[in-house]
Scaffold this motif. Sequence first.
Motif, mmCIF file in Angstrom:
data_model
loop_
_atom_site.group_PDB
_atom_site.id
_atom_site.type_symbol
_atom_site.label_atom_id
_atom_site.label_comp_id
_atom_site.label_asym_id
_atom_site.label_seq_id
_atom_site.Cartn_x
_atom_site.Cartn_y
_atom_site.Cartn_z
ATOM 1 N N GLU A 26 32.392 -63.125 -78.174
ATOM 2 C CA GLU A 26 32.321 -61.701 -77.827
ATOM 3 C C GLU A 26 31.305 -60.959 -78.697
ATOM 4 N N GLN A 27 30.877 -61.587 -79.782
ATOM 5 C CA GLN A 27 29.909 -60.953 -80.684
ATOM 6 C C GLN A 27 28.476 -61.392 -80.393
ATOM 7 N N LYS A 28 28.290 -62.224 -79.398
ATOM 8 C CA LYS A 28 26.956 -62.722 -79.070
ATOM 9 C C LYS A 28 25.987 -61.564 -78.862
ATOM 10 N N GLY A 29 24.894 -61.605 -79.611
ATOM 11 C CA GLY A 29 23.902 -60.540 -79.520
ATOM 12 C C GLY A 29 24.227 -59.318 -80.349
ATOM 13 N N LYS A 30 25.395 -59.342 -81.052
ATOM 14 C CA LYS A 30 25.842 -58.162 -81.807
ATOM 15 C C LYS A 30 26.175 -58.490 -83.261
ATOM 16 N N TRP A 31 25.651 -59.599 -83.762
ATOM 17 C CA TRP A 31 26.017 -59.993 -85.123
ATOM 18 C C TRP A 31 25.525 -59.028 -86.178
ATOM 19 N N HIS A 32 24.411 -58.350 -85.918
ATOM 20 C CA HIS A 32 23.943 -57.359 -86.886
ATOM 21 C C HIS A 32 24.927 -56.195 -86.995
ATOM 22 N N GLU A 33 25.645 -55.930 -85.921
ATOM 23 C CA GLU A 33 26.666 -54.879 -85.975
ATOM 24 C C GLU A 33 27.840 -55.307 -86.845
ATOM 25 N N ILE A 34 28.179 -56.589 -86.795
ATOM 26 C CA ILE A 34 29.261 -57.106 -87.631
ATOM 27 C C ILE A 34 28.951 -56.874 -89.109
ATOM 28 N N PHE A 35 27.700 -57.124 -89.481
ATOM 29 C CA PHE A 35 27.308 -56.967 -90.880
ATOM 30 C C PHE A 35 26.904 -55.532 -91.220
ATOM 31 N N GLY A 36 26.623 -54.738 -90.205
ATOM 32 C CA GLY A 36 26.252 -53.350 -90.442
ATOM 33 C C GLY A 36 24.849 -53.172 -90.982
ATOM 34 N N ASP A 38 20.412 -54.914 -90.475
ATOM 35 C CA ASP A 38 19.517 -55.761 -89.678
ATOM 36 C C ASP A 38 18.883 -56.866 -90.517
ATOM 37 N N HIS A 39 19.595 -57.311 -91.547
ATOM 38 C CA HIS A 39 19.089 -58.379 -92.404
ATOM 39 C C HIS A 39 19.034 -59.707 -91.639
ATOM 40 N N PRO A 40 18.192 -60.640 -92.073
ATOM 41 C CA PRO A 40 18.145 -61.959 -91.431
ATOM 42 C C PRO A 40 19.507 -62.646 -91.468
ATOM 43 N N ILE A 41 19.760 -63.476 -90.464
ATOM 44 C CA ILE A 41 21.015 -64.212 -90.377
ATOM 45 C C ILE A 41 20.738 -65.703 -90.552
ATOM 46 N N HIS A 42 21.382 -66.293 -91.534
ATOM 47 C CA HIS A 42 21.300 -67.739 -91.771
ATOM 48 C C HIS A 42 22.675 -68.341 -91.511
ATOM 49 N N ILE A 43 22.713 -69.468 -90.814
ATOM 50 C CA ILE A 43 23.991 -70.126 -90.537
ATOM 51 C C ILE A 43 24.021 -71.524 -91.145
ATOM 52 N N GLU A 44 25.204 -71.925 -91.577
ATOM 53 C CA GLU A 44 25.410 -73.299 -92.049
ATOM 54 C C GLU A 44 26.349 -73.985 -91.075
ATOM 55 N N VAL A 45 25.876 -75.058 -90.460
ATOM 56 C CA VAL A 45 26.681 -75.809 -89.503
ATOM 57 C C VAL A 45 27.399 -76.924 -90.261
ATOM 58 N N GLY A 46 28.713 -76.809 -90.352
ATOM 59 C CA GLY A 46 29.506 -77.725 -91.158
ATOM 60 C C GLY A 46 29.605 -77.207 -92.579
ATOM 61 N N THR A 47 30.212 -76.049 -92.733
ATOM 62 C CA THR A 47 30.191 -75.359 -94.031
ATOM 63 C C THR A 47 31.209 -75.903 -95.025
ATOM 64 N N GLY A 48 32.130 -76.762 -94.553
ATOM 65 C CA GLY A 48 33.091 -77.360 -95.476
ATOM 66 C C GLY A 48 33.931 -76.309 -96.183
ATOM 67 N N LYS A 49 34.078 -76.485 -97.502
ATOM 68 C CA LYS A 49 34.898 -75.567 -98.293
ATOM 69 C C LYS A 49 34.098 -74.392 -98.851
ATOM 70 N N GLY A 50 32.843 -74.257 -98.401
ATOM 71 C CA GLY A 50 32.114 -73.016 -98.629
ATOM 72 C C GLY A 50 31.369 -72.846 -99.938
ATOM 73 N N LYS A 51 31.264 -73.875 -100.764
ATOM 74 C CA LYS A 51 30.581 -73.713 -102.047
ATOM 75 C C LYS A 51 29.116 -73.324 -101.855
ATOM 76 N N PHE A 52 28.454 -73.970 -100.907
ATOM 77 C CA PHE A 52 27.034 -73.686 -100.671
ATOM 78 C C PHE A 52 26.831 -72.278 -100.127
ATOM 79 N N PRO A 88 29.930 -58.926 -99.133
ATOM 80 C CA PRO A 88 29.785 -58.245 -97.845
ATOM 81 C C PRO A 88 28.901 -58.981 -96.845
ATOM 82 N N ASN A 89 28.123 -59.956 -97.322
ATOM 83 C CA ASN A 89 27.111 -60.595 -96.462
ATOM 84 C C ASN A 89 27.490 -62.006 -96.043
#
Length: 214
Positions: A26-36, A38-52, A88-89
């Motif tokens: 439901e957020q497709k195309g609206k991720w910048h609104e989630i963060f509030g 217009d900063h770049p968005i980086h994704i980690e596929v397989g983030t595990g326990k989140g240390k990285f 926040p990011n």
Amino acid sequence: MRLRNKPWAKDKLAEHSNYVIDNPTEQKGKWHEIFGNDHPIHIEVGTGKGKFITGMAKANPEINYIGIELQESVIVGALDRILEDPLPNIRLLNENADDLNEIFQEGEVDRVYLNFSDPWPKNRHEKRRLTYKSYLNLYETILVKNGEIHFKTDNQGLFEYSLRSFSEYGLLLKFVSLDLHQSDFEGNIMTEYEEKFASRGNRIYRSEVKYLNG
């Protein structure tokens, strides 16, 4: 390694919907609104326990990070890290990588990180590798023009396979390290697996590749 089941994980993830986004399609195309912003968005596929990804979010407040992990019992560890040190990011998605184009709009993501992905060493499982051509095509649909993939692994076979896959797909190899921890690369944020493997003396491989679709 057998995954320890945490039956309470689902409820805990649901309790923190400010960080673990429910119904992300439901957020497709609206991720910048989630963060509030217009900063770049980086994704980690397989983030595990989140240390990285939490380390990256802390080091780069001008970038928004989204960690994607299929296993509830694993991603809850990433949530714990965020709750201990809120940022926040950063957001988390308990989703399958196969659905990325249902979650992100074309050109909505600036970079994809693949860290210590399952090598799926048997030939019959090639299509499950996150650097297989169908996944490279999937990443291309959500990345900005000339977007990048940054990839790390301790598995030499997977690394060699991935370099071939990148090259055959037509990606530009910007950076390749056959021994990251003995190189002059700066700013490396380690994952849980990376810490464990490096402590055993395992070599860490890293590459940065760029789509030539600008």
